[in-house]
Design a protein around this motif. Structure first.
Motif, PDB file in Angstrom:
ATOM      1  N   MET A   1       0.834  -1.206   0.000  1.00 45.30           N
ATOM      2  CA  MET A   1       0.000   0.000   0.000  1.00 45.30           C
ATOM      3  C   MET A   1       0.870   1.259   0.000  1.00 45.30           C
ATOM      4  N   ILE A   2       1.962   1.236   0.783  1.00 46.03           N
ATOM      5  CA  ILE A   2       2.835   2.408   0.868  1.00 46.03           C
ATOM      6  C   ILE A   2       3.500   2.676  -0.480  1.00 46.03           C
ATOM      7  N   LYS A   3       3.915   1.596  -1.175  1.00 44.74           N
ATOM      8  CA  LYS A   3       4.544   1.767  -2.483  1.00 44.74           C
ATOM      9  C   LYS A   3       3.555   2.385  -3.474  1.00 44.74           C
ATOM     10  N   SER A   4       2.309   1.901  -3.467  1.00 42.64           N
ATOM     11  CA  SER A   4       1.281   2.460  -4.342  1.00 42.64           C
ATOM     12  C   SER A   4       1.030   3.923  -4.010  1.00 42.64           C
ATOM     13  N   LEU A   5       0.989   4.242  -2.734  1.00 45.42           N
ATOM     14  CA  LEU A   5       0.746   5.616  -2.306  1.00 45.42           C
ATOM     15  C   LEU A   5       1.862   6.535  -2.812  1.00 45.42           C
ATOM     16  N   LYS A   6       3.103   6.085  -2.712  1.00 49.81           N
ATOM     17  CA  LYS A   6       4.224   6.888  -3.217  1.00 49.81           C
ATOM     18  C   LYS A   6       4.108   7.098  -4.725  1.00 49.81           C
ATOM     19  N   GLU A   7       3.728   6.056  -5.446  1.00 42.24           N
ATOM     20  CA  GLU A   7       3.564   6.171  -6.900  1.00 42.24           C
ATOM     21  C   GLU A   7       2.424   7.125  -7.239  1.00 42.24           C
ATOM     22  N   ILE A   9       1.286   9.606  -5.428  1.00 45.68           N
ATOM     23  CA  ILE A   9       1.696  10.976  -5.108  1.00 45.68           C
ATOM     24  C   ILE A   9       2.613  11.510  -6.196  1.00 45.68           C
ATOM     25  N   LEU A  10       3.552  10.691  -6.661  1.00 50.49           N
ATOM     26  CA  LEU A  10       4.458  11.131  -7.719  1.00 50.49           C
ATOM     27  C   LEU A  10       3.689  11.469  -9.000  1.00 50.49           C
ATOM     28  N   VAL A  11       2.785  10.593  -9.394  1.00 52.68           N
ATOM     29  CA  VAL A  11       1.988  10.845 -10.606  1.00 52.68           C
ATOM     30  C   VAL A  11       1.131  12.102 -10.434  1.00 52.68           C
ATOM     31  N   GLY A  16      -0.186  17.560 -11.518  1.00 52.43           N
ATOM     32  CA  GLY A  16      -0.477  18.867 -10.927  1.00 52.43           C
ATOM     33  C   GLY A  16       0.414  19.960 -11.490  1.00 52.43           C
ATOM     34  N   PHE A  17       1.692  19.651 -11.697  1.00 52.86           N
ATOM     35  CA  PHE A  17       2.610  20.623 -12.279  1.00 52.86           C
ATOM     36  C   PHE A  17       2.186  20.969 -13.705  1.00 52.86           C
TER      37      PHE A  17
END
Length: 150
Positions: A1-7, A9-11, A16-17
């Motif tokens: 779950m943490i790995k998915s969350l990091k991915e 957030i990155l996406v 967003g940028f």
């Protein structure tokens, strides 16, 4: 779950940028004016994805994202007016552009799988796009005539 969350957030940070730049170039909305709205939209999207992972129901994550957005912007909810004010600074096209680009890249990565589906898939896709376009045009025509704009 943490790995998915990091991915996720990155996406979302990348998208967003791109949304900030699109808002700025296309609609002259300064990045610091659009940033709170984009942050809210990213937060709602992340919350919907997390809820989708945690709950055992078989609903798509977009349903959770839509429900969260709907509940947060119900008139009378604390902060609803502020959320609406911030998110109106983010234009629809600045959101759609990076999302469609991401979808195109993901299809491009699996081009071999797409080709395996055959020519019938392309025909069906074209019919669906044509039907969507014509349906939207008819609805727009009816609404605009009803309002007396045309």
């Amino acid at each position: 779950m943490i790995k998915s969350l990091k991915e996720w957030i990155l996406v979302f940070m990348i998208i967003g940028f791109i949304m900030l730049i699109g808002n700025w170039i296309g609609y002259d909305i300064l990045p610091w004016d659009a940033l709170p709205g984009i942050a809210i939209l990213i937060g709602i999207s992340l919350a919907g994805l997390i809820i989708h992972r945690l709950l055992p129901f078989k609903l798509p994550s977009i349903a959770y994202i839509g429900i969260i957005g709907l509940v947060l912007t119900i008139p009378g909810m604390p902060g609803a007016a502020q959320i609406v004010t911030y998110t109106t600074e983010v234009t629809l096209l600045s959101i759609a552009t990076p999302i469609l680009a991401y979808a195109g890249v993901s299809i491009g990565r699996s081009w071999f799988d797409f080709v395996q589906l055959g020519w019938k898939t392309i025909v069906i896709g074209m019919v669906v796009l044509l039907g969507t376009f014509l349906g939207s045009a008819v609805i727009a025509e009816i609404i605009l005539r009803f309002q007396g704009i045309i």
